[in-house]
Write an enzyme that holds these catalytic residues in place. Structure first.
Site, PDB file in Angstrom:
ATOM      1  N   ASP A  40      19.554   5.451  27.108  1.00 17.41           N
ATOM      2  CA  ASP A  40      20.292   5.190  25.868  1.00 17.41           C
ATOM      3  C   ASP A  40      21.779   5.067  26.172  1.00 17.41           C
ATOM      4  O   ASP A  40      22.487   4.250  25.603  1.00 17.41           O
ATOM      5  CB  ASP A  40      20.114   6.345  24.877  1.00 17.41           C
ATOM      6  CG  ASP A  40      18.730   6.325  24.275  1.00 17.41           C
ATOM      7  OD1 ASP A  40      17.957   5.407  24.625  1.00 17.41           O
ATOM      8  OD2 ASP A  40      18.427   7.232  23.477  1.00 17.41           O
ATOM      9  N   GLU A 120      -6.907  -9.633   9.344  1.00 14.97           N
ATOM     10  CA  GLU A 120      -5.757  -8.900   9.873  1.00 14.97           C
ATOM     11  C   GLU A 120      -5.400  -7.741   8.957  1.00 14.97           C
ATOM     12  O   GLU A 120      -5.960  -7.611   7.861  1.00 14.97           O
ATOM     13  CB  GLU A 120      -4.563  -9.846  10.069  1.00 14.97           C
ATOM     14  CG  GLU A 120      -4.115 -10.495   8.800  1.00 14.97           C
ATOM     15  CD  GLU A 120      -3.218 -11.704   9.038  1.00 14.97           C
ATOM     16  OE1 GLU A 120      -2.033 -11.486   9.232  1.00 14.97           O
ATOM     17  OE2 GLU A 120      -3.725 -12.834   9.011  1.00 14.97           O
ATOM     18  N   LYS A 122      -3.440  -5.376   6.356  1.00 16.25           N
ATOM     19  CA  LYS A 122      -2.571  -5.571   5.196  1.00 16.25           C
ATOM     20  C   LYS A 122      -1.519  -4.461   5.241  1.00 16.25           C
ATOM     21  O   LYS A 122      -1.804  -3.307   4.917  1.00 16.25           O
ATOM     22  CB  LYS A 122      -3.387  -5.502   3.900  1.00 16.25           C
ATOM     23  CG  LYS A 122      -2.573  -5.806   2.665  1.00 16.25           C
ATOM     24  CD  LYS A 122      -3.484  -5.916   1.449  1.00 16.25           C
ATOM     25  CE  LYS A 122      -2.752  -6.335   0.191  1.00 16.25           C
ATOM     26  NZ  LYS A 122      -1.506  -5.672  -0.072  1.00 16.25           N
ATOM     27  N   CYS A 418      11.524  38.133  -3.079  1.00 18.51           N
ATOM     28  CA  CYS A 418      12.515  39.176  -3.343  1.00 18.51           C
ATOM     29  C   CYS A 418      12.257  39.919  -4.648  1.00 18.51           C
ATOM     30  O   CYS A 418      12.955  40.872  -4.968  1.00 18.51           O
ATOM     31  CB  CYS A 418      13.919  38.581  -3.360  1.00 18.51           C
ATOM     32  SG  CYS A 418      14.228  37.583  -4.828  1.00 18.51           S
ATOM     33  N   CYS A 439      17.876  36.732  -1.710  1.00 19.99           N
ATOM     34  CA  CYS A 439      16.497  36.297  -1.482  1.00 19.99           C
ATOM     35  C   CYS A 439      16.392  35.719  -0.061  1.00 19.99           C
ATOM     36  O   CYS A 439      17.021  34.705   0.251  1.00 19.99           O
ATOM     37  CB  CYS A 439      16.129  35.268  -2.543  1.00 19.99           C
ATOM     38  SG  CYS A 439      14.463  34.646  -2.389  1.00 19.99           S
TER      39      CYS A 439
HETATM   40  S1  IVH Z   1      -0.676 -13.165   3.503  1.00 21.97           S
HETATM   41  C1  IVH Z   1      -0.408 -16.610   0.525  1.00 21.97           C
HETATM   42  N1  IVH Z   1      -1.041 -11.216   5.202  1.00 21.97           N
HETATM   43  O1  IVH Z   1       0.162  -8.265   0.599  1.00 21.97           O
HETATM   44  C2  IVH Z   1      -0.674 -15.470   1.436  1.00 21.97           C
HETATM   45  N2  IVH Z   1      -0.041 -10.701   3.116  1.00 21.97           N
HETATM   46  O2  IVH Z   1      -0.444 -10.072  -2.313  1.00 21.97           O
HETATM   47  C3  IVH Z   1       0.503 -14.641   1.634  1.00 21.97           C
HETATM   48  N3  IVH Z   1       0.624  -8.343   2.894  1.00 21.97           N
HETATM   49  O3  IVH Z   1       2.876  -8.618  -1.015  1.00 21.97           O
HETATM   50  C4  IVH Z   1       0.247 -13.274   2.047  1.00 21.97           C
HETATM   51  N4  IVH Z   1      -0.037  -7.705   4.874  1.00 21.97           N
HETATM   52  O4  IVH Z   1       3.391  -8.977   1.412  1.00 21.97           O
HETATM   53  C5  IVH Z   1      -0.588 -11.569   3.978  1.00 21.97           C
HETATM   54  N5  IVH Z   1      -1.369  -9.597   6.837  1.00 21.97           N
HETATM   55  C6  IVH Z   1      -0.920  -9.945   5.634  1.00 21.97           C
HETATM   56  C7  IVH Z   1      -0.324  -9.014   4.759  1.00 21.97           C
HETATM   57  C8  IVH Z   1       0.100  -9.434   3.501  1.00 21.97           C
HETATM   58  C9  IVH Z   1       0.544  -7.325   3.746  1.00 21.97           C
HETATM   59  C10 IVH Z   1       1.193  -8.223   1.526  1.00 21.97           C
HETATM   60  C11 IVH Z   1       2.094  -9.323   1.107  1.00 21.97           C
HETATM   61  C12 IVH Z   1       1.923  -9.405  -0.385  1.00 21.97           C
HETATM   62  C13 IVH Z   1       0.597  -8.823  -0.603  1.00 21.97           C
HETATM   63  C14 IVH Z   1      -0.377  -9.892  -0.982  1.00 21.97           C
END
Ligand code: IVH
Length: 701
Positions: A40, A120, A122, A418, A439
């Protein structure tokens, strides 16, 4: 280098290029590959060198320089910008059947066309869109209402995983979307610090991420360890073969330098999709950040148009949301914890139960209000949930399992620590122990706050040692620390009772002597403690003020108070109205400060601290008395100074800075883009409005 130590511009240019490349490489290795190539210290030295060179030669500073990551720009409000492509949301569901329906419908609509899906994570954070032109980040915008969002570019630049300059090849003009998340460990670290500093902790990483992106001072945002996870690449004319599938686009984004999580999978059918969902439903607890579901997209981009959109979401994608994991388990008892400020927090102690990968047996019941609203009875079966947030929450009571004889829980009336009678003020959600100075957890808590890093920084005193000092009777308040002598410290140890308990509970054959040796203070330890205490006498006044632990006075508030009052006497003797004049100090805080100094014991402590040699005066070095007796309100943006610089400048010339206009204000110092409200009010009160130039003339005169 010339005679004056200045570097020749050509040499400087070369060095800037060299430093930029090095720093970018170290950043990339550190944030993307978890790999530290330098210490660092070395890293900071390189960055410092680059900052200095850019200061000396502003023409060499590029908008993609890694120095941009430390922030600096201040946004009072965020500019609203229209999205080039609307930011759609996804249809979402908690039901696997609906995912099956989505898959069947898509297959039917696409007929014979070959295709597959991507699955993928979310991410549970905040969606933003990043625009890149010729490989350079030009704009970052929040989702907002999907059509218009906030321009948060200066904050986005501080996020290490958002590339400022892309690696080729990249499209000439395109957008990358993704989620800003707050990783759990950084989130917890920040919340711990906020509690020590007296700031309200954030409820969850998502709120923290969103709050951080809306910080006005990008330097503050730079301190938050946010991460950007890219999940979408879009733009016109993305014709390359790799851009024809979603998985290819993410791969391309990764090559350009984006943080693309490796957990994306191309699935051929519903069984593979379901297997992916099942896997992450349990595995998500092992991720370093929060996710709240799985997103399934048709992988072949050219097919998206033919599938089209519904009212607000595309037909080619869907989100499966994880249900919060939930169990019910009997309440065994309620334990009560007393915090530094006396607030009593009830904690449910439950029959241990498995929940989303961990055993849960304790969960907060927040306060008396919560227990009343949930109508919790003794022995009730409590419903415990774990959402995206790791920490289990009590969400209700399984009343069917309640025995008819059981009585509602009665909140304790006296302090468990206390014995003082607890107080609940009108409209307050819970009880607190008013016995501030008698306390134990409140006292030890205040000592902990006093020695904390951002306060007096007495590192050699951790919680255990403070408890020891308290239990031995040597230290009962913060001023006692400065009376400690070496011979009192030597040999101090956890008391016998605690040692016995420890050995009893471990059930191991540890010799008592050995144990005491490891925890008792030796001559060298005593020297260290005393040296750290001695050194704390140099800590500046603003941190001493913060260290006092006055309710609601955080680090920033203390700074503003120290600047306004310049010494402890004028602060101690200030009226509530005067206190409320100080920037960032509201009426509630003003009352707390006033009451604190009205208490004779507190004044006595301050006197003892002063006698011990602590800093009780602001260290602002006076340049002149040109502004003596004048109070300024500063508003807008200035050309010669940053806002903080101009405030410092006023104080260095003997003036005062206040946050709100009142009859006592001498001048409103107006910069560009000043709020219209302030202007109106100043005119109404007849306060002279001066410009930066007027101000400078005033000083020269
Ligand atoms: S695709 C048109 N992929 O989930 C497609 N969204 O309503 C656009 N989100 O607020 C979204 N992970 O921000 C996509 N792997 C992912 C995501 C993702 C999180 C969120 C996105 C949005 C909500 C979808």
């Amino acid at each position: 280098m010339d005679l004056f130590g200045n570097t020749d511009i050509n040499d400087a240019r070369l060095r800037v290029e060299e430093l930029t490349a090095l720093i970018n490489r170290y950043n990339h290795e550190y944030y993307m590959n978890d790999n530290s190539l330098v210490s660092d210290y070395e890293f900071d030295a390189l960055l410092r060198e680059l900052i200095d060179l850019e200061k000396q030669y502003p023409e060499l500073k590029s908008p993609t320089s890694p120095t941009q990551r430390v922030g600096g720009e201040v946004n009072k409000t965020f500019r609203q910008v229209e999205h080039r492509f609307p930011m759609l949301s996804l249809g979402n569901t908690y039901s696997i059947e609906e995912i099956e329906e989505f898959e069947a419908r898509t297959r039917k609509l696409l007929g014979d066309v070959p295709f597959n899906y991507t699955c993928e994570l979310k991410y549970d954070g905040l969606a933003i869109g990043l625009t890149y032109k010729e490989g350079v980040l030009t704009q970052a915008v929040t989702r907002g209402n999907g059509s218009v969002g906030d321009d948060i570019t200066s904050n986005a630049r501080t996020i290490a995983t958002i590339p400022l300059q892309l690696k080729p090849p990249y499209p000439a003009d395109f957008e990358v979307r993704g989620e800003v998340v707050y990783p759990f460990d950084a989130f917890e670290e920040m919340n711990r610090q906020r509690e020590i500093d007296g700031d309200e902790p954030f409820a969850n990483p998502r709120n923290a991420a969103s709050g951080s992106l809306k910080l006005q001072d990008s330097r503050e945002c730079a301190k938050r360890k946010l991460q950007f996870c890219a999940y979408f690449v879009m733009g016109n004319n993305l014709d390359e073969p790799i851009m024809q599938t979603h998985s290819g686009r993410l791969e391309a984004a990764k090559q350009m330098g984006f943080n693309v999580q490796p957990y994306i999978k191309v699935c051929r059918n519903i069984d593979e999709i379901k297997a992916f969902i099942d896997y992450w439903d349990t595995e998500r607890w092992n991720l370093p950040f929060a996710i709240d579901g799985i997103v399934i997209k048709v992988n072949q981009v050219p097919l998206w148009d033919s599938l089209g959109l519904t009212a607000k979401s595309p037909r080619w994608a869907i989100a499966y949301k994880f249900k919060a994991a939930r169990v019910s388990t009997p309440l065994k008892e309620i334990s009560y914890q007393v915090g530094r400020t006396g607030i009593v927090t009830p904690v449910a102690v439950m029959e241990p139960v498995q929940l989303a990968g961990t055993v849960v047996q304790r969960a907060t019941l927040n306060n008396a209000d919560f227990i009343e609203k949930m109508d919790i009875h003794q022995g009730d079966w409590l419903l415990v949930e774990k959402g995206g947030e790791i920490i289990p929450k009590i969400v209700g009571v399984d009343t069917e399992k309640r025995s008819s004889a059981s009585q509602p829980v009665q909140f304790i009336r006296t302090c468990p620590e206390c014995g003082a009678t607890l107080v609940r003020e009108e409209g307050e959600a819970g009880f607190y122990c008013p016995n501030q100075d008698g306390c134990p957890p409140q006292i030890v808590g205040r000592l902990e706050h006093f020695v904390a890093r951002k306060a007096m920084r007495i590192d050699s005193l951790g919680t255990e040692r403070l408890k020891m000092l308290y239990n031995s009777g040597l230290v009962r308040n913060i001023a006692d620390l400065y009376d400690l002598r070496k011979e009192q410290l030597i040999g101090l140890s956890v008391d016998k009772l605690d040692v016995d308990n420890l050995i009893g509970s471990c059930g191991q054959n540890i010799s008592t002597d050995k144990h005491i040796n490891t925890s008792s203070i030796q001559a060298k330890g005593a020297d260290n403690i005393l040296a750290a205490i001695e050194q704390s006498k140099q800590v500046p006044f603003e941190r001493v003020l913060f260290a006092l632990g006055i309710r609601f006075v955080g680090e920033v508030g203390a700074k503003k108070l120290a600047r306004y009052f310049s010494d402890i006497d004028s602060l101690m003797n200030a009226s509530q109205e005067e206190l409320a004049q100080v920037e960032d100090i509201g009426e509630k805080t003003a009352t707390q400060i006033y009451n604190y100094f009205q208490t004779p014991e507190h004044r006595q402590i301050v006197e003892r601290l002063r006698a011990a040699g602590l800093q009780m005066k602001s260290a602002v070095s006076k340049v002149s008395n040109a502004l003596e007796g004048k109070t300024f309100v500063v508003s807008g943006v200035f050309s010669r100074f940053s806002r903080d610089e101009i405030k410092n400048h006023i104080e260095q010339h003997g003036g005062k800075v206040s946050s709100s206009l009142s009859a006592k204000t001498s001048y409103l110092l107006a910069g560009e883009r000043m709020g219209p409200e302030k202007l109106k009010k100043a005119e109404k009160l007849g306060i002279p409005i001066i410009s930066e130039e007027d101000y400078l003339k005033m000083i020269e005169e």
